[in-house]
Design a protein around this motif. Structure first.
Motif, PDB file in Angstrom:
ATOM      1  N   ASP A  48       0.810  -1.230   0.000  1.00  0.00           N
ATOM      2  CA  ASP A  48       0.000   0.000   0.000  1.00  0.00           C
ATOM      3  C   ASP A  48       0.838   1.273   0.000  1.00  0.00           C
ATOM      4  OD1 ASP A  48      -2.306  -1.534   0.078  1.00  0.00           O
ATOM      5  OD2 ASP A  48      -2.516  -1.397   2.251  1.00  0.00           O
ATOM      6  N   LEU A  49       2.160   1.124   0.123  1.00  0.00           N
ATOM      7  CA  LEU A  49       3.061   2.284   0.180  1.00  0.00           C
ATOM      8  C   LEU A  49       4.084   2.141  -0.944  1.00  0.00           C
ATOM      9  CD1 LEU A  49       3.696   2.251   4.057  1.00  0.00           C
ATOM     10  CD2 LEU A  49       1.811   3.335   2.805  1.00  0.00           C
ATOM     11  N   ASP A  61       3.197  14.989   4.960  1.00  0.00           N
ATOM     12  CA  ASP A  61       3.635  16.376   4.729  1.00  0.00           C
ATOM     13  C   ASP A  61       3.153  16.892   3.374  1.00  0.00           C
ATOM     14  OD1 ASP A  61       4.901  16.444   7.164  1.00  0.00           O
ATOM     15  OD2 ASP A  61       6.926  16.138   6.343  1.00  0.00           O
ATOM     16  N   ARG A  62       3.133  16.018   2.363  1.00  0.00           N
ATOM     17  CA  ARG A  62       2.711  16.433   1.028  1.00  0.00           C
ATOM     18  C   ARG A  62       1.198  16.424   0.841  1.00  0.00           C
ATOM     19  NH1 ARG A  62       4.394  12.702  -2.532  1.00  0.00           N
ATOM     20  NH2 ARG A  62       5.303  11.332  -0.997  1.00  0.00           N
ATOM     21  N   ASN A  63       0.483  15.531   1.536  1.00  0.00           N
ATOM     22  CA  ASN A  63      -0.945  15.335   1.268  1.00  0.00           C
ATOM     23  C   ASN A  63      -1.871  15.684   2.437  1.00  0.00           C
ATOM     24  OD1 ASN A  63      -0.811  13.925  -1.469  1.00  0.00           O
ATOM     25  ND2 ASN A  63       0.631  12.746  -0.247  1.00  0.00           N
ATOM     26  N   LYS A  64      -1.312  15.830   3.619  1.00  0.00           N
ATOM     27  CA  LYS A  64      -2.071  16.151   4.839  1.00  0.00           C
ATOM     28  C   LYS A  64      -3.013  15.035   5.283  1.00  0.00           C
ATOM     29  CE  LYS A  64       0.022  20.001   4.849  1.00  0.00           C
ATOM     30  NZ  LYS A  64       1.418  19.796   5.168  1.00  0.00           N
ATOM     31  N   TYR A  65      -2.776  13.830   4.826  1.00  0.00           N
ATOM     32  CA  TYR A  65      -3.495  12.655   5.308  1.00  0.00           C
ATOM     33  C   TYR A  65      -2.639  11.430   5.001  1.00  0.00           C
ATOM     34  CZ  TYR A  65      -4.758  11.779   0.418  1.00  0.00           C
ATOM     35  OH  TYR A  65      -4.709  11.545  -0.931  1.00  0.00           O
ATOM     36  N   TYR A  66      -2.975  10.308   5.647  1.00  0.00           N
ATOM     37  CA  TYR A  66      -2.273   9.057   5.387  1.00  0.00           C
ATOM     38  C   TYR A  66      -3.065   8.228   4.372  1.00  0.00           C
ATOM     39  CZ  TYR A  66       0.452  10.167   9.529  1.00  0.00           C
ATOM     40  OH  TYR A  66       1.266  10.785  10.437  1.00  0.00           O
ATOM     41  N   PRO A  67      -2.373   7.443   3.553  1.00  0.00           N
ATOM     42  CA  PRO A  67      -3.117   6.584   2.625  1.00  0.00           C
ATOM     43  C   PRO A  67      -3.934   5.554   3.405  1.00  0.00           C
ATOM     44  CG  PRO A  67      -0.763   6.096   2.528  1.00  0.00           C
ATOM     45  CD  PRO A  67      -0.937   7.272   3.438  1.00  0.00           C
ATOM     46  N   VAL A  68      -5.079   5.213   2.857  1.00  0.00           N
ATOM     47  CA  VAL A  68      -5.948   4.230   3.504  1.00  0.00           C
ATOM     48  C   VAL A  68      -5.453   2.835   3.146  1.00  0.00           C
ATOM     49  CG1 VAL A  68      -8.307   3.343   3.640  1.00  0.00           C
ATOM     50  CG2 VAL A  68      -7.902   5.807   3.365  1.00  0.00           C
ATOM     51  N   PRO A  69      -5.198   1.996   4.164  1.00  0.00           N
ATOM     52  CA  PRO A  69      -4.766   0.621   3.864  1.00  0.00           C
ATOM     53  C   PRO A  69      -5.858  -0.118   3.085  1.00  0.00           C
ATOM     54  CG  PRO A  69      -4.451   1.140   6.193  1.00  0.00           C
ATOM     55  CD  PRO A  69      -5.245   2.255   5.603  1.00  0.00           C
ATOM     56  N   LYS A  70      -5.443  -0.871   2.095  1.00  0.00           N
ATOM     57  CA  LYS A  70      -6.397  -1.648   1.310  1.00  0.00           C
ATOM     58  C   LYS A  70      -6.697  -2.957   2.035  1.00  0.00           C
ATOM     59  CE  LYS A  70      -4.806   0.217  -3.041  1.00  0.00           C
ATOM     60  NZ  LYS A  70      -3.433   0.473  -3.325  1.00  0.00           N
TER      61      LYS A  70
END
Length: 123
Positions: free
Chosen positions: A27-28, A58-67
């Protein structure tokens, strides 16, 4: 602190016959770590994951959602290939002193890592 992301841990056989342990986070994209032991690779993977997530946040202001993975993969599939390729791979495996299965897994893993890294870099 961070969401729980799936990690894949596997041994990689180097050309000299030594083993390097690899940890990848599907996912990363591009986030992976290596170590001379499974424990070292897992330790390094925590550092790599944290750095990757800090940069992403820092770039997106959120964490990716784990699939969520809903399919149970057996780790086995059948593949037909040209006889000449089969022969060459078998000869390469013998030269490296590994099984054909181990060689093909290593080659697929290397190519997949390059593909993931290129995707993360926008190539």
């Amino acid at each position: 602190m961070y969401p729980d992301y799936k990690k894949i841990v596997f041994p990689y056989m180097n050309k000299d016959g030594s083993i390097t342990w690899v940890v990848e986070f599907p996912d990363l994209p591009g986030c992976s770590a290596i170590g001379s032991s499974e424990e070292e690779a897992l330790h390094e993977s925590k550092i790599a994951r944290d750095l990757w997530l800090d940069d992403y946040f820092d770039r997106n202001k959120y964490y990716p959602v784990p699939k969520e993975i809903t399919v149970d993969y057996s780790g086995r599939f059948v593949l037909r290939l040209p006889k000449t390729l089969h022969k060459q791979l078998a000869m390469d495996a013998e030269e490296e002193g590994v099984s054909l299965n181990t060689l093909i897994i290593s080659l697929l893993s290397q190519n997949n890592e390059k593909r993931v890294a290129q995707s993360a870099c926008g190539y």
